[in-house]
Design an enzyme around this catalytic site. Sequence first.
Site, PDB file in Angstrom:
ATOM      1  N   LYS A  15     -10.119   0.067  10.794  1.00 24.05           N
ATOM      2  CA  LYS A  15     -10.335  -1.168  10.022  1.00 24.05           C
ATOM      3  C   LYS A  15     -10.577  -2.350  10.962  1.00 24.05           C
ATOM      4  O   LYS A  15     -10.766  -3.481  10.524  1.00 24.05           O
ATOM      5  CB  LYS A  15      -9.114  -1.479   9.144  1.00 24.05           C
ATOM      6  CG  LYS A  15      -8.852  -0.468   8.043  1.00 24.05           C
ATOM      7  CD  LYS A  15      -7.625  -0.885   7.254  1.00 24.05           C
ATOM      8  CE  LYS A  15      -7.020   0.236   6.439  1.00 24.05           C
ATOM      9  NZ  LYS A  15      -7.749   0.552   5.210  1.00 24.05           N
ATOM     10  N   CYS A  28      -4.793   2.207  -3.780  1.00 25.04           N
ATOM     11  CA  CYS A  28      -3.590   2.779  -3.141  1.00 25.04           C
ATOM     12  C   CYS A  28      -2.394   1.849  -3.267  1.00 25.04           C
ATOM     13  O   CYS A  28      -1.563   1.764  -2.359  1.00 25.04           O
ATOM     14  CB  CYS A  28      -3.838   3.109  -1.673  1.00 25.04           C
ATOM     15  SG  CYS A  28      -5.078   4.368  -1.416  1.00 25.04           S
ATOM     16  N   HIS A  86       0.874  -1.173   0.000  1.00 24.07           N
ATOM     17  CA  HIS A  86       0.000   0.000   0.000  1.00 24.07           C
ATOM     18  C   HIS A  86       0.912   1.223   0.000  1.00 24.07           C
ATOM     19  O   HIS A  86       2.011   1.177   0.557  1.00 24.07           O
ATOM     20  CB  HIS A  86      -0.830  -0.059   1.282  1.00 24.07           C
ATOM     21  CG  HIS A  86      -1.905   0.972   1.388  1.00 24.07           C
ATOM     22  ND1 HIS A  86      -1.651   2.279   1.707  1.00 24.07           N
ATOM     23  CD2 HIS A  86      -3.251   0.883   1.237  1.00 24.07           C
ATOM     24  CE1 HIS A  86      -2.789   2.951   1.762  1.00 24.07           C
ATOM     25  NE2 HIS A  86      -3.779   2.133   1.470  1.00 24.07           N
ATOM     26  N   ASP A 103       3.336  -4.058   8.115  1.00 27.52           N
ATOM     27  CA  ASP A 103       2.117  -3.276   7.919  1.00 27.52           C
ATOM     28  C   ASP A 103       0.964  -4.264   8.065  1.00 27.52           C
ATOM     29  O   ASP A 103       0.646  -5.004   7.144  1.00 27.52           O
ATOM     30  CB  ASP A 103       2.138  -2.639   6.528  1.00 27.52           C
ATOM     31  CG  ASP A 103       0.799  -2.009   6.169  1.00 27.52           C
ATOM     32  OD1 ASP A 103      -0.120  -2.015   7.015  1.00 27.52           O
ATOM     33  OD2 ASP A 103       0.673  -1.523   5.034  1.00 27.52           O
ATOM     34  N   GLN A 113      -4.241  -5.109   7.270  1.00 28.32           N
ATOM     35  CA  GLN A 113      -5.222  -6.070   6.778  1.00 28.32           C
ATOM     36  C   GLN A 113      -5.088  -7.426   7.470  1.00 28.32           C
ATOM     37  O   GLN A 113      -5.765  -8.376   7.093  1.00 28.32           O
ATOM     38  CB  GLN A 113      -5.081  -6.255   5.259  1.00 28.32           C
ATOM     39  CG  GLN A 113      -5.281  -4.981   4.447  1.00 28.32           C
ATOM     40  CD  GLN A 113      -6.722  -4.487   4.460  1.00 28.32           C
ATOM     41  OE1 GLN A 113      -7.651  -5.210   4.838  1.00 28.32           O
ATOM     42  NE2 GLN A 113      -6.925  -3.246   4.051  1.00 28.32           N
TER      43      GLN A 113
END
Lengths: 418, 146
Positions: A234, A374, A131, A208, A211
């Site tokens: 999220k 993104c 991302h 990261d 997700q």
Amino acid sequence: MSFSPALIRQDFPIFERTVREGKKLVYLDSGATSQKPHSVIEAESGFYKFHNAAVHRGAHQLAEEATDAYENARLIVSKFLNAPGGSDEIIFTKNATESLNLLAYSMGNAEGTNRFALKAGDRIVVSEMEHHANLIPWQQLCARTGAELGWFSVTPEGRLDLSAIDSVITADTKVVALTHQSNVLGTIIPLEAIVARAHAVGAVVVLDACQSVPHMPVDVAALEIDFLSFSGHKTLGPTGIGVLWGRKNLLDELPPFLFGGSMIEYVTMTDATWAMTPAKFEAGVPNMAQAVGLGAALNYLSEIGMENVHSHEVALTAYLLEAMREIEGLKLVGPNDTHLRGGAISFMVQDIHPHDLGQYLDSQGVAVRTGHHCAWPLAKALNVPASTRASLYLYNDESDCDALVHAIVGAKKYFGRF
Amino acid sequence: MQLDSLYQEVILDHYKHPQHKGLSSNFAAQVSHVNASCGDEIILNINLEGDLISELTWDGQGCSISQASVSIMTDLLTGKTLDQAAIILKSFSDLMASKGTSAGDELVLEDAIAFAGVSKFPGRIKCSLLGWMAFKDAAIQAQSRK
Ligand SMILES: Cc1ncc(COP(=O)(O)O)c(C=O)c1O
């Protein structure tokens, strides 16, 4: 009690509304942001109603209560991630983007013998599936320090190409920053070999986890990584709250990035010294109500169990992939099985542009995301300038997948008229 | 269905059969515009004869709205003077800002009034303006080089 999306949905007030002239809301855009349960909305507003005061500052009861609530949220996060050093390892930010920038800017402030000081000849490694939030801060850090950016490429199937791991993570590598689960492909990356190689050359591993933390158990101690970021919004939590986790000894060595109130130990007219971790990285009055809301969100998820959330999503992903296989002209972008794969499912349908497809799906009450998500370099690498993404969460069920499939078939008819 | 006000036949027709697509080999100015939120891209070439827009060609990729809009625009503006084009551009921009309250001036916009319905979909206004903003940019560059 068995896992029931229908019961879970009752905890989320937004599912009481309809969209586009009375249609049931089929929300398949949790990869962008998740919906919020009552308990989170109430925790956030409860903070304002009953405990609001500036944390770590006032000399009064409300300030004590606010500080307790805020620090309790930090503790909840540290337990949720199994942070080996406890709540001191949790830094609150406004989102994952800020977490990653904080890290990159702090490293950029390191000088001399500090282990994070970067110079020409050093290397930072990312991947082609990042991302923008986990790419551009590192590009910029390279530009400021003279370090070089390297990356893992992505196979046509949408997996990380680890075949040349030793020549990507070179002896000069200082930072390896990777997405845990691709927000476009759904790919979950295998960390073991990457972490082993990174540590062998003395690099830190930054994950990261935007997700992954919302969707599966993530145990930072077991993964043996060094830093991790995720976004509250999220993860069923409020907007305006994110997390940077780092190992205590590393955070202690890392210089601060934002300067001001609450992050100092001692100040004169010409100089200042820094508070301990994590205060060192939290300048100014933080997003208190949002941190408390995030604590409530993680408690909600823990009660359901992240194992259960994950197995529900994997089963649902398998169901949707199977149904998509039946749609003629549908092309998947990303792995077509559920091995190391989460519920972010991107695809194209014939020559219907994703923006047009998304518009049709919206007219049927189905909310998806379209575009490059993104991750522009990934879109270019896979030669897919734009795609449509359905992303699943704990409140989705097979009827949502059916609605999506039905609407895709409808879109083919609608745009096939010409 | 409300969707039909967005996807007018003339729009889908231009999308399937784009006009003036394929870049001319020479140009007074060439500009490239992208819609960063969705990745749509347009390259536009302009040629002038005095104040007259003698040729507009383009290439690009994107959704039906962005591609049809540039196709219809190049049809409409080719052969117009720069002053006439500025009036048409203003009329189109006003239509896009109208939030569905205007049907558009057919005398000025001709086929481009098909985009009136787009103004009801805030997410698509940028798509329909992509080519027009590229034109505005290209016209300024071509004039400054004269
Ligand atoms: C993989 C990944 N990384 C980073 C981000 C950035 O998150 P935020 O915008 O909340 O900072 C996102 C969100 O879209 C993401 O999916």
